[in-house]
Enzyme design. Sequence first.
Site, PDB file in Angstrom:
ATOM      1  CG  HIS A  94      22.260  23.036  -8.257  1.00 12.06           C
ATOM      2  ND1 HIS A  94      22.889  22.002  -8.900  1.00 12.06           N
ATOM      3  CD2 HIS A  94      22.958  23.231  -7.125  1.00 12.06           C
ATOM      4  CE1 HIS A  94      23.919  21.577  -8.198  1.00 12.06           C
ATOM      5  NE2 HIS A  94      23.980  22.295  -7.107  1.00 12.06           N
ATOM      6  CG  ASP A 164      24.463  11.501  -6.654  1.00 10.46           C
ATOM      7  OD1 ASP A 164      23.741  10.529  -6.409  1.00 10.46           O
ATOM      8  OD2 ASP A 164      25.434  11.449  -7.433  1.00 10.46           O
ATOM      9  CD  GLU A 280      25.964   7.917  -8.386  1.00 15.18           C
ATOM     10  OE1 GLU A 280      26.818   8.774  -8.119  1.00 15.18           O
ATOM     11  OE2 GLU A 280      24.786   7.981  -7.998  1.00 15.18           O
TER      12      GLU A 280
END
Length: 423
Positions: A94, A164, A280
């Site tokens: 990632h 997340d 957030e």
Amino acid sequence: MATKLLLTFAICRLIVTVGLTLDPTELLLLGVDAQLSVDPTDVKAASLDFGLLIGAQPPLAVMHPASSQDVAQLVKAAYGSNFGFTVSARGHGHSINGQAQTANGVVVQMSGSKGGSGMASGRKPPHPRVWPQERFVDVWGGELWIDVLRSTLQHGLAPKSWTDYLYLSVGGTLSNAGISGQAFNHGPQISNVHELDVVTGKGELLTCSEEQNSEMFHAVLGGLGQFGIITRARISLEPAPQRVRWIRVLYSNFSIFTSDQEYLISLHEQPASQKFDYVEGFVIVDEGLINNWRSSFFSPHNPVKISSLDPNGGVLYCLEIAKNYHESTASTVDQEVESLLKKLNFIPASVFTTDLPYVDFLDRVHKAELKLRSKGLWEVPHPWLNLFVPKSKIADFDKGVFKGILGNKTSGPILIYPMNKNK
């Protein structure tokens, strides 16, 4: 025998290409013969990452380790050779700019080894081991956070701090920071680690913590992979909630938005009933974002118009907050949430609320990913930038970037994570 010949050929190829001085049989004796792969599928996958911005040369081989010792033996072999060969650890791939790639070397595929083509010997990395009384879990560095969650939930426990997106490796996020909406309260993921096993650049396997090899411990956590490869992490746990009240409210004034965020994170030392568990937010610079996959609250059959919330049609800001609870305490959640919301200054009538299981909340981005994959919109370049902006400069950042450079020219997510500096 065919496997031995194939891998001997692969190692000979390493010798010819990078000047490795080890005899091929020496590497085979290290115990990596069943984990080194030159399978084209493995090699191609190891030459790509989530960013899709870097067209790197493929590695010469991919290693599928089953233990910390496997990783240490490979790195030690590279370090001990006269000319060496490059070694790079890769989790779920990632990274954005090819950080986990290496040309003319070996990629250590930490994630996915449990069923990979390199597992011909049947050896697999260890599964998560949960210590319920001590409230921690020992996990392989390549373990995905979603699998850590599944293992700990069997004991009614869960890690305290998340990202997340859960389909990332433990070693990968701990090498960065691991930041999400819980960071204001528990700190990032790197603040919730008791102990690590790390393979150094010399191939040494060290156990480190605050008390043991502490310099290495703090260097590796958030060290961007520059000081060692994390092969095991001991992660702090807490009792897992059952459900989440997930709320989004909108603002047209940035100063009011950030003031409310700062107020909410200042409550981190208060009892659980007097604070949110997740804080957030994100910036909305066009009407596409307010109705897209980041904004599943808004019905596609009744899209929200920015002009209906801000007469000037400018930038909007969404505060995203959540409160964890158990079904046994559900009767008090409404009152606790209402009490907290009364102290905020969002646009009236812009409150969007949903209740869902705890796991569904944590895994929300993966569900959005599946939708994008089904439309062929996932395997595309993903430029991404994370910045820490001090409180004293955030208003200038809003004026210069959100309202200036970006304006209404982007549909990508712009996330804002308020954090307490002492966390």
